[in-house]
Design an enzyme around this catalytic site. Structure first.
Site, PDB file in Angstrom:
ATOM      1  N   ARG A  12      28.562  47.288  46.575  1.00 43.84           N
ATOM      2  CA  ARG A  12      29.341  47.875  45.475  1.00 43.84           C
ATOM      3  C   ARG A  12      28.641  49.101  44.894  1.00 43.84           C
ATOM      4  O   ARG A  12      29.263  50.133  44.659  1.00 43.84           O
ATOM      5  CB  ARG A  12      29.594  46.854  44.365  1.00 43.84           C
ATOM      6  N   ASN A  30      33.616  42.571  44.403  1.00 37.99           N
ATOM      7  CA  ASN A  30      33.459  41.474  45.354  1.00 37.99           C
ATOM      8  C   ASN A  30      34.611  40.505  45.178  1.00 37.99           C
ATOM      9  O   ASN A  30      35.094  40.294  44.064  1.00 37.99           O
ATOM     10  CB  ASN A  30      32.152  40.712  45.100  1.00 37.99           C
TER      11      ASN A  30
END
Length: 87
Positions: A12, A30
């Site tokens: 990320r 996620n």
């Protein structure tokens, strides 16, 4: 949607950095099933570059699959890392 070893490897953070460097707006998070989901907005050339980056990911990741879906623009003003989707 990005599948593979994409959680717990800085995916990320790396995605947000890559997107900001390309002028891409949106978000990344996620998912509980182990995938990473991203919403991307920007110029076509920047999006193509970002999709190519996502297909490989950062050095610590292993991308097995990248699924692309067209979506309506949300009018994002920047790029953010969202909290995990249930994980």
């Amino acid at each position: 949607m990005v599948s593979g070893r994409v959680q717990g490897v800085g995916f990320r953070w790396s995605t947000a950095r890559a997107a900001k460097g390309r002028g891409v707006r949106g978000w990344v998070r996620n998912l509980i099933d182990g995938r990473v989901e991203a919403h991307l907005e920007g110029e076509p050339q920047a999006l193509d570059s970002m999709l190519a980056w996502l297909a490989k990911g950062p050095p610590s990741a292993r991308v097995d699959a990248l699924e692309r879906f067209d979506a309506e623009p949300l009018g994002a003003e920047g790029f953010e890392q969202r909290r995990d989707g249930g994980r």
